[in-house]
Design a protein around this motif. Structure first.
Motif, PDB file in Angstrom:
ATOM      1  N   PRO A 158      60.040  27.798  14.550  1.00 44.05           N
ATOM      2  CA  PRO A 158      61.243  27.814  15.442  1.00 44.05           C
ATOM      3  C   PRO A 158      60.779  27.542  16.952  1.00 44.05           C
ATOM      4  O   PRO A 158      59.922  27.674  16.970  1.00 44.05           O
ATOM      5  CB  PRO A 158      61.948  28.863  14.989  1.00 44.05           C
ATOM      6  CG  PRO A 158      61.037  29.678  14.471  1.00 44.05           C
ATOM      7  CD  PRO A 158      59.851  29.052  13.796  1.00 44.05           C
ATOM      8  N   ASP A 159      62.040  27.926  17.734  1.00 42.73           N
ATOM      9  CA  ASP A 159      61.761  27.867  19.045  1.00 42.73           C
ATOM     10  C   ASP A 159      60.460  28.515  19.697  1.00 42.73           C
ATOM     11  O   ASP A 159      60.418  29.721  19.440  1.00 42.73           O
ATOM     12  CB  ASP A 159      62.983  28.303  19.849  1.00 42.73           C
ATOM     13  CG  ASP A 159      64.446  27.896  19.315  1.00 42.73           C
ATOM     14  OD1 ASP A 159      64.546  27.570  18.136  1.00 42.73           O
ATOM     15  OD2 ASP A 159      65.125  27.360  20.399  1.00 42.73           O
ATOM     16  N   SER A 160      59.498  27.781  20.260  1.00 37.19           N
ATOM     17  CA  SER A 160      58.401  28.277  20.876  1.00 37.19           C
ATOM     18  C   SER A 160      58.498  28.589  22.496  1.00 37.19           C
ATOM     19  O   SER A 160      57.581  29.103  22.886  1.00 37.19           O
ATOM     20  CB  SER A 160      57.335  27.599  20.402  1.00 37.19           C
ATOM     21  OG  SER A 160      57.406  26.307  20.878  1.00 37.19           O
ATOM     22  N   GLY A 189      62.422  22.430  17.910  1.00 37.26           N
ATOM     23  CA  GLY A 189      62.778  22.120  19.398  1.00 37.26           C
ATOM     24  C   GLY A 189      62.944  23.376  20.056  1.00 37.26           C
ATOM     25  O   GLY A 189      62.537  24.331  19.918  1.00 37.26           O
ATOM     26  N   ASP A 190      62.927  23.179  21.656  1.00 37.17           N
ATOM     27  CA  ASP A 190      62.738  23.986  22.513  1.00 37.17           C
ATOM     28  C   ASP A 190      61.247  24.496  22.335  1.00 37.17           C
ATOM     29  O   ASP A 190      60.999  25.616  22.383  1.00 37.17           O
ATOM     30  CB  ASP A 190      63.664  25.035  22.620  1.00 37.17           C
ATOM     31  CG  ASP A 190      65.050  25.124  23.319  1.00 37.17           C
ATOM     32  OD1 ASP A 190      65.400  23.805  23.631  1.00 37.17           O
ATOM     33  OD2 ASP A 190      65.820  25.889  23.160  1.00 37.17           O
ATOM     34  N   LEU A 191      60.278  23.305  22.237  1.00 31.77           N
ATOM     35  CA  LEU A 191      59.060  23.573  22.121  1.00 31.77           C
ATOM     36  C   LEU A 191      58.626  24.382  23.474  1.00 31.77           C
ATOM     37  O   LEU A 191      57.788  25.248  23.218  1.00 31.77           O
ATOM     38  CB  LEU A 191      58.278  22.303  22.270  1.00 31.77           C
ATOM     39  CG  LEU A 191      58.523  21.464  20.844  1.00 31.77           C
ATOM     40  CD1 LEU A 191      59.737  20.678  20.717  1.00 31.77           C
ATOM     41  CD2 LEU A 191      57.244  20.244  21.107  1.00 31.77           C
ATOM     42  N   GLY A 222      64.982  19.779  21.725  1.00 32.57           N
ATOM     43  CA  GLY A 222      65.796  20.769  22.176  1.00 32.57           C
ATOM     44  C   GLY A 222      66.343  20.793  23.609  1.00 32.57           C
ATOM     45  O   GLY A 222      65.825  19.859  24.190  1.00 32.57           O
ATOM     46  N   ASN A 223      67.199  21.677  23.651  1.00 35.41           N
ATOM     47  CA  ASN A 223      68.039  21.569  25.249  1.00 35.41           C
ATOM     48  C   ASN A 223      66.891  21.892  26.463  1.00 35.41           C
ATOM     49  O   ASN A 223      66.790  21.074  27.317  1.00 35.41           O
ATOM     50  CB  ASN A 223      69.189  22.510  25.532  1.00 35.41           C
ATOM     51  CG  ASN A 223      68.838  23.849  24.890  1.00 35.41           C
ATOM     52  OD1 ASN A 223      68.254  23.889  23.648  1.00 35.41           O
ATOM     53  ND2 ASN A 223      69.165  24.802  25.734  1.00 35.41           N
ATOM     54  N   HIS A 224      65.869  22.694  25.965  1.00 37.75           N
ATOM     55  CA  HIS A 224      64.616  23.195  27.005  1.00 37.75           C
ATOM     56  C   HIS A 224      64.137  21.836  27.463  1.00 37.75           C
ATOM     57  O   HIS A 224      63.333  22.069  28.442  1.00 37.75           O
ATOM     58  CB  HIS A 224      64.126  24.137  26.736  1.00 37.75           C
ATOM     59  CG  HIS A 224      64.965  25.415  26.963  1.00 37.75           C
ATOM     60  ND1 HIS A 224      64.836  26.247  27.923  1.00 37.75           N
ATOM     61  CD2 HIS A 224      65.906  26.181  26.438  1.00 37.75           C
ATOM     62  CE1 HIS A 224      65.534  27.346  28.090  1.00 37.75           C
ATOM     63  NE2 HIS A 224      66.371  27.265  27.188  1.00 37.75           N
ATOM     64  N   GLU A 225      63.836  20.941  26.499  1.00 40.73           N
ATOM     65  CA  GLU A 225      63.081  19.573  26.808  1.00 40.73           C
ATOM     66  C   GLU A 225      63.718  18.805  27.740  1.00 40.73           C
ATOM     67  O   GLU A 225      63.064  17.875  28.317  1.00 40.73           O
ATOM     68  CB  GLU A 225      62.671  18.947  25.578  1.00 40.73           C
ATOM     69  CG  GLU A 225      61.794  19.225  24.661  1.00 40.73           C
ATOM     70  CD  GLU A 225      61.833  20.636  23.908  1.00 40.73           C
ATOM     71  OE1 GLU A 225      61.188  21.573  24.373  1.00 40.73           O
ATOM     72  OE2 GLU A 225      62.693  20.762  22.985  1.00 40.73           O
ATOM     73  N   MET A 314      67.906  20.131  12.754  1.00 37.01           N
ATOM     74  CA  MET A 314      68.608  19.693  13.959  1.00 37.01           C
ATOM     75  C   MET A 314      68.389  21.139  14.928  1.00 37.01           C
ATOM     76  O   MET A 314      68.552  22.386  14.215  1.00 37.01           O
ATOM     77  CB  MET A 314      70.140  19.685  13.641  1.00 37.01           C
ATOM     78  CG  MET A 314      70.905  20.924  12.821  1.00 37.01           C
ATOM     79  SD  MET A 314      72.382  20.113  12.084  1.00 37.01           S
ATOM     80  CE  MET A 314      73.352  20.305  13.206  1.00 37.01           C
ATOM     81  N   HIS A 315      68.388  20.856  16.200  1.00 40.28           N
ATOM     82  CA  HIS A 315      68.101  22.034  17.138  1.00 40.28           C
ATOM     83  C   HIS A 315      69.423  22.860  17.087  1.00 40.28           C
ATOM     84  O   HIS A 315      69.100  24.193  16.845  1.00 40.28           O
ATOM     85  CB  HIS A 315      67.693  21.642  18.514  1.00 40.28           C
ATOM     86  CG  HIS A 315      67.343  23.039  19.360  1.00 40.28           C
ATOM     87  ND1 HIS A 315      66.257  23.668  19.068  1.00 40.28           N
ATOM     88  CD2 HIS A 315      68.065  23.120  20.437  1.00 40.28           C
ATOM     89  CE1 HIS A 315      66.563  24.656  20.298  1.00 40.28           C
ATOM     90  NE2 HIS A 315      67.320  24.317  20.922  1.00 40.28           N
ATOM     91  N   ARG A 316      70.555  22.534  17.402  1.00 42.53           N
ATOM     92  CA  ARG A 316      71.645  23.375  17.598  1.00 42.53           C
ATOM     93  C   ARG A 316      72.000  23.723  16.269  1.00 42.53           C
ATOM     94  O   ARG A 316      72.253  22.870  15.306  1.00 42.53           O
ATOM     95  CB  ARG A 316      72.793  22.620  18.420  1.00 42.53           C
ATOM     96  CG  ARG A 316      73.087  23.181  19.685  1.00 42.53           C
ATOM     97  CD  ARG A 316      74.052  22.373  20.373  1.00 42.53           C
ATOM     98  NE  ARG A 316      73.714  21.846  21.916  1.00 42.53           N
ATOM     99  CZ  ARG A 316      73.480  22.701  22.978  1.00 42.53           C
ATOM    100  NH1 ARG A 316      73.725  23.856  22.809  1.00 42.53           N
ATOM    101  NH2 ARG A 316      73.109  22.133  23.678  1.00 42.53           N
ATOM    102  N   ALA A 356      68.064  25.807  14.798  1.00 43.44           N
ATOM    103  CA  ALA A 356      67.376  26.898  15.726  1.00 43.44           C
ATOM    104  C   ALA A 356      68.136  27.179  17.027  1.00 43.44           C
ATOM    105  O   ALA A 356      69.471  27.463  16.638  1.00 43.44           O
ATOM    106  CB  ALA A 356      66.219  25.895  16.219  1.00 43.44           C
ATOM    107  N   HIS A 357      67.768  27.387  18.259  1.00 39.95           N
ATOM    108  CA  HIS A 357      68.397  27.714  19.279  1.00 39.95           C
ATOM    109  C   HIS A 357      68.928  28.796  19.526  1.00 39.95           C
ATOM    110  O   HIS A 357      69.233  29.180  20.686  1.00 39.95           O
ATOM    111  CB  HIS A 357      69.418  26.591  19.353  1.00 39.95           C
ATOM    112  CG  HIS A 357      70.242  26.238  20.710  1.00 39.95           C
ATOM    113  ND1 HIS A 357      69.857  26.052  21.812  1.00 39.95           N
ATOM    114  CD2 HIS A 357      71.746  26.696  20.848  1.00 39.95           C
ATOM    115  CE1 HIS A 357      70.627  26.205  22.732  1.00 39.95           C
ATOM    116  NE2 HIS A 357      71.859  26.208  22.129  1.00 39.95           N
ATOM    117  N   LEU A 358      69.451  29.572  18.571  1.00 39.92           N
ATOM    118  CA  LEU A 358      69.914  30.924  18.707  1.00 39.92           C
ATOM    119  C   LEU A 358      68.869  31.934  18.644  1.00 39.92           C
ATOM    120  O   LEU A 358      69.222  33.380  18.790  1.00 39.92           O
ATOM    121  CB  LEU A 358      71.157  31.106  17.604  1.00 39.92           C
ATOM    122  CG  LEU A 358      72.093  30.170  17.653  1.00 39.92           C
ATOM    123  CD1 LEU A 358      73.214  30.522  16.620  1.00 39.92           C
ATOM    124  CD2 LEU A 358      72.795  30.228  19.123  1.00 39.92           C
TER     125      LEU A 358
HETATM  126 FE   LIG Z   1      67.674  25.800  22.612  1.00 36.07          FE
END
Ligand SMILES: [Fe+2]
Length: 440
Positions: A158-160, A189-191, A222-225, A314-316, A356-358
């Protein structure tokens, strides 16, 4: 000590001193300078690569991983004659293909990206490969195994995204050690925390070293990318350059969503970044049609899918959670991504949906038509593998398991067998949290 050895030792000392006082101390370890110097002095035909010539050697999933595989790596300087050599285990016939030499500049730093896709490989077969330049500079040999085995293991992270990546680095290291047969690893995602910051990418690409040269990686956007250094939206340039995932046939959104086959599983990786792609004041990222285009592609992709199992990444998360704090008014239910994509997952009998994401691990069990139904896909929110903690979420009525401590990281494994998908979640120390088995 004979004369030749004396010369090698002296040169090594000179190299070490030069490396320590010169700028190379930042670019090459002393070890890589000594190994190169020794090879040159002793007249070896093949010289080992310096660190600055062989950064982040990695395998990336190709569309059909039983016959093809993408290899990438980076160098600090341009290298126009980059190549990949490969051979089947136990044979001497080496095949060679050319790789790119693409300058990529971001956050004020330039790196040269080398990539190529090996094709025409034999399924379920062990190969080895090495990268290099021209006729005389080569990396070590690394193993590469094509898909096709009826049973294989996957590691899922998950998100790293982190301020300090040491927890994430430890998770990769320990989970890779615990799962030496891993055939594929997935990032949800949000690597990274900031997609423009070059040092975060360098740290992330270093952190996957226990797996990267020998096992293929599949990434999720992910959004942070998609953030700039000052936290505005931008295209995910660094992400798209660093991970040459398979093409999706769309020039504008290429590599942002894609699919690939690995054994008897068809993996679909969605781009859930509509919010980040829909800013009218930013021409760069103004793509209000991202989901329309993707839904069309998804129908087409699922219609032609012939694999026994289908897994969506899917990230979200498609479920909507409410903050567990006074005054928070977000309703519990399903978000826009859920309303849009879940009926399609139902229609095409997707087996497993990972999101992921949460930053919370939750198993929601099987859901069809937005309600509990054992015939529907299994939905798992994969958790967190970095140091970015989120506020607490309330329980969703469909939650069947929630990781008890939101301050703890986790990772996941999936074992694919001919009639079972076995999905497990673990704490970083290997303690098992949760297990699900999908039988078909
Ligand atoms: Fe995210």
């Amino acid at each position: 000590m004979n004369k030749k050895r004396l010369i090698i030792s002296l040169l090594a000392i000179i190299t070490v001193v030069g490396a320590t006082v010169g700028s190379y101390v930042y670019r090459d370890t002393i070890y890589s300078r000594i190994a190169r110097t020794a090879a040159v002095v002793s007249g070896q035909a093949i010289k080992p690569l310096l660190d600055s010539e062989s950064r982040y050697i990695r395998q990336i999933v190709a569309q059909d991983n039983s016959t093809s595989r993408t290899i990438m790596w980076q160098s600090d300087n341009s290298e126009s004659d980059a190549i990949i050599e490969y051979r089947q285990d136990g044979t001497d016939t080496i095949q060679t293909i050319n790789a790119t030499d693409k300058a990529f500049t971001d956050d004020g730093s330039t790196t040269y990206i080398h990539e190529a896709t090996l094709t025409g490989l034999t399924p379920n077969t062990k190969y080895e490969y090495r990268v290099g330049y021209g006729t005389d500079r080569r990396s070590d040999w690394y193993r590469l195994e094509t898909a096709g085995a009826s049973v294989y293991d996957v590691l899922i992270y998950p998100d790293s995204q982190s301020g300090d990546y040491s927890q994430w680095e430890e998770i990769v290291k320990s989970s890779a050690l615990r799962n030496p047969r891993t055939a594929l690893y997935i990032s949800m995602g949000d690597l990274v925390d900031n997609g423009e910051q070059a040092y975060q990418w360098r740290t992330w690409l270093n952190s996957i070293k226990p797996l990267s040269a020998n096992v293929p990686l599949a990434t999720t956007l992910g959004n942070h990318e998609m953030y700039t250094l000052d936290w505005k939206m931008r295209e995910p340039y660094a992400y798209l350059n660093y991970f040459a995932v398979p093409p999706n046939g769309n020039e504008i959104f290429n590599r942002r969503y894609y699919s690939y086959d690995f054994g008897d599983v068809h993996y679909i990786v969605l781009d859930t970044m509509l919010y980040e792609s829909n800013h009218e004041d930013n021409h760069d990222t103004h793509h209000p049609d991202l989901y329309d285009v993707q839904v069309q592609w998804l129908h087409q992709d699922l219609t032609t899918n012939t694999k026994k199992w289908t897994v969506v990444l899917m990230h979200r998360d498609p479920f909507q959670y409410a903050f567990d704090r006074p005054g928070a008014n977000r309703a519990i239910g399903f978000d826009d991504e859920g309303v849009l994509f879940m009926p399609i997952f139902d229609e095409f009998n997707v087996d497993l949906v990972l999101s992921a994401h949460l930053h919370s691990y939750r198993n929601r069990g099987h859901v069809r038509n937005f309600d509990r139904d054992l015939s529907g896909p299994l939905y798992i929110l994969t958790g967190i593998a970095g140091d970015a903690r989120r506020p607490k979420w309330k329980e969703h009525p469909l939650d069947v398991y929630v990781a008890p401590d939101r301050d703890k990281n986790n990772y996941m494994t999936m074992t694919v067998t001919p009639n079972k998908l076995i999905v497990k979640a673990f704490l970083p120390d290997g303690t098992q949290l949760d297990e699900s088995v999908i039988e078909k």
